[in-house]
Design a protein around this motif. Structure first.
Motif, short mmCIF file in Angstrom:
data_model
loop_
_atom_site.label_atom_id
_atom_site.label_comp_id
_atom_site.label_asym_id
_atom_site.label_seq_id
_atom_site.Cartn_x
_atom_site.Cartn_y
_atom_site.Cartn_z
N MET A 1 0.84 -1.19 0.00
CA MET A 1 0.00 0.00 0.00
C MET A 1 0.87 1.24 0.00
O MET A 1 1.82 1.35 0.78
N ASP A 2 0.58 2.20 -0.87
CA ASP A 2 1.30 3.46 -0.95
C ASP A 2 0.73 4.41 0.10
O ASP A 2 -0.41 4.88 0.00
N GLN A 3 1.51 4.73 1.11
CA GLN A 3 1.05 5.57 2.21
C GLN A 3 0.76 7.01 1.77
O GLN A 3 0.05 7.74 2.45
N HIS A 4 1.31 7.43 0.65
CA HIS A 4 1.13 8.80 0.19
C HIS A 4 -0.01 8.93 -0.82
O HIS A 4 -0.24 10.01 -1.36
N HIS A 5 -0.72 7.86 -1.05
CA HIS A 5 -1.81 7.86 -2.03
C HIS A 5 -3.14 7.69 -1.31
O HIS A 5 -3.26 6.92 -0.36
N THR A 6 -4.15 8.47 -1.72
CA THR A 6 -5.51 8.29 -1.23
C THR A 6 -6.27 7.43 -2.23
O THR A 6 -6.40 7.79 -3.40
N TYR A 7 -6.75 6.29 -1.78
CA TYR A 7 -7.37 5.29 -2.65
C TYR A 7 -8.86 5.59 -2.83
O TYR A 7 -9.52 6.05 -1.91
N THR A 8 -9.38 5.30 -4.00
CA THR A 8 -10.81 5.45 -4.25
C THR A 8 -11.38 4.12 -4.76
O THR A 8 -10.72 3.38 -5.48
N GLY A 9 -12.62 3.85 -4.34
CA GLY A 9 -13.27 2.62 -4.77
C GLY A 9 -14.68 2.54 -4.23
O GLY A 9 -15.31 3.56 -3.93
N PHE A 10 -15.19 1.33 -4.09
CA PHE A 10 -16.57 1.08 -3.72
C PHE A 10 -16.64 0.01 -2.63
O PHE A 10 -15.73 -0.81 -2.49
N ASN A 11 -17.77 -0.02 -1.91
CA ASN A 11 -18.07 -1.24 -1.17
C ASN A 11 -18.64 -2.26 -2.14
O ASN A 11 -19.07 -1.93 -3.25
N TYR A 220 -7.82 12.69 12.76
CA TYR A 220 -8.00 11.27 13.06
C TYR A 220 -8.56 10.49 11.86
O TYR A 220 -8.70 9.27 11.95
N VAL A 221 -8.87 11.17 10.76
CA VAL A 221 -9.56 10.50 9.65
C VAL A 221 -8.58 9.64 8.86
O VAL A 221 -7.63 10.13 8.25
N GLY A 222 -8.84 8.33 8.88
CA GLY A 222 -8.03 7.38 8.12
C GLY A 222 -8.86 6.54 7.18
O GLY A 222 -8.35 5.59 6.56
N HIS A 223 -10.16 6.88 7.03
CA HIS A 223 -11.06 6.13 6.16
C HIS A 223 -12.27 7.03 5.90
O HIS A 223 -12.66 7.81 6.78
N ILE A 224 -12.84 6.94 4.72
CA ILE A 224 -13.98 7.79 4.36
C ILE A 224 -15.03 6.95 3.65
O ILE A 224 -14.70 6.14 2.76
N HIS A 225 -16.29 7.15 4.02
CA HIS A 225 -17.43 6.64 3.26
C HIS A 225 -18.06 7.81 2.50
O HIS A 225 -18.37 8.83 3.11
N PHE A 226 -18.25 7.62 1.20
CA PHE A 226 -18.56 8.73 0.28
C PHE A 226 -19.91 8.50 -0.38
O PHE A 226 -20.10 7.51 -1.11
N SER A 227 -20.86 9.40 -0.12
CA SER A 227 -22.14 9.43 -0.84
C SER A 227 -22.84 10.72 -0.46
O SER A 227 -22.37 11.46 0.42
N THR A 276 -5.28 6.60 3.37
CA THR A 276 -6.74 6.64 3.52
C THR A 276 -7.44 6.14 2.26
O THR A 276 -7.02 6.45 1.14
N ALA A 277 -8.51 5.37 2.46
CA ALA A 277 -9.35 4.91 1.36
C ALA A 277 -10.67 5.68 1.38
O ALA A 277 -11.25 5.89 2.44
N ILE A 278 -11.12 6.11 0.20
CA ILE A 278 -12.43 6.72 0.04
C ILE A 278 -13.33 5.66 -0.60
O ILE A 278 -13.17 5.31 -1.76
N VAL A 279 -14.25 5.13 0.21
CA VAL A 279 -15.10 4.02 -0.22
C VAL A 279 -16.49 4.56 -0.53
O VAL A 279 -17.18 5.10 0.33
#
Length: 309
Positions: A1-11, A220-227, A276-279
């Protein structure tokens, strides 16, 4: 996992009948084709845990499916896990531990949990003790998570039907209270999951300044749910998600533009922890007509927020 990259995807969503791993395989392939970098699995849709124990044969089949795709995995623990459920706390802890073990077996590096919630009367009478005991339990679970190579992401709550009905409440409707609880535990394996749809609902219900609250949770944000959503509570009678969308109420899980969230302003107030992942969380009908538009919006959102190094 690239620590400097913010990942995007889906559940993974409602990929098919519960436990249908062939359908899950197809869904992950579909997400990969859309350009998703991360897929969030729902622990309760896999049928690989029974009585808080992993089932070896089922687990082996799941791992075969997951390893056939080049994508990062995260996991959502059962929503029923509740570390303030004093009457069933031992069972709740076993379920939480099973979720962490499941994540490790799936090579999922984040496990999302919903914070504690209780009846409002119990909260009024015992809130200090409830918060303290949850801190102690979370600290032990975070120790276990750390040994497994995963992080716990504690998610801000939505005003669900029980909360609207007055039979349940949670401190985590308020982003600052969630930040305070995570800070009190002070463990590197515990971060916040910012659900922006839930935050908009909390804003309408409680009348707080959403962007001020996001700025305070941001460290403290290390994960995001996006909608998207309007934040209007589900206080009318409704029968199905089509009606909920039509009225614009409740936990809409809609694409950007279907609600009122100002994602640009939110991004200006937000920083995130490394990796961080944006799910994206969409209702299945929204996924079918707006998945490509939404992942593009999520990428733009990711590019607009800061990264705390």
């Amino acid at each position: 996992m690239d620590q400097h990259h913010t990942y995007t995807g889906f559940n993974a969503g409602h990929f098919g009948p519960q436990g249908d791993l062939s359908a899950l395989d197809r869904r992950i392939a579909e997400l990969t084709e859309l350009g998703a970098e991360v897929c969030e699995l729902a622990a309760v849709r896999l049928d690989v845990v029974a009585a808080c124990q992993l089932l070896p044969e089922r687990m082996g089949r799941l791992k075969t499916v997951l390893s056939s795709h080049q994508i990062r995995y995260t996991l959502h623990a059962p929503i029923a896990v509740n570390l303030m459920d004093e009457a069933h706390l031992a069972l709740q802890i076993r379920a939480a531990e099973a979720s962490l073990e499941l994540a490790a077996e799936c090579s999922a590096d984040v496990v999302v949990f919903h914070p504690g919630r209780v009846h409002p009367v119990q909260w009024a009478d015992k809130f200090r003790g409830l918060l303290k005991r949850e801190q102690e339990t979370l600290s032990r679970l975070a120790d276990r998570a750390d040994t497994l190579g995963v992080r716990i992401a504690y998610e801000n709550m939505s005003p669900n039907r029980r909360i609207i009905a007055g039979t349940e409440t949670s401190y985590a409707l308020d982003l600052i209270a969630l930040a305070d609880q995570i800070a009190a535990v002070d463990h590197p394996a515990l971060v916040a999951c910012l659900d922006v749809n839930h935050a908009q609902q909390g804003r309408v219900l409680q009348g707080y300044d959403l962007y001020d609250q996001i700025a305070k949770l941001a460290p403290y944000v290390g994960h995001i749910h996006f909608s998207d959503s309007t934040g209007l509570p589900s206080t009318i009678q409704w029968d199905n998600d089509g009606e909920r969308l039509f009225f614009g109420i409740g936990d809409m899980h809609a694409p950007p533009g279907f609600g009122v969230i100002d994602f640009a302003e939110m991004a200006r107030q937000l920083t995130v922890l490394p990796g961080t992942a944006i799910v994206i969380e969409l209702k299945e009908n929204h996924f079918r007509h707006s998945a490509r538009m939404t992942i593009e919006a999520a990428r733009n959102f990711a590019a607009a927020i800061g990264n705390e190094c």
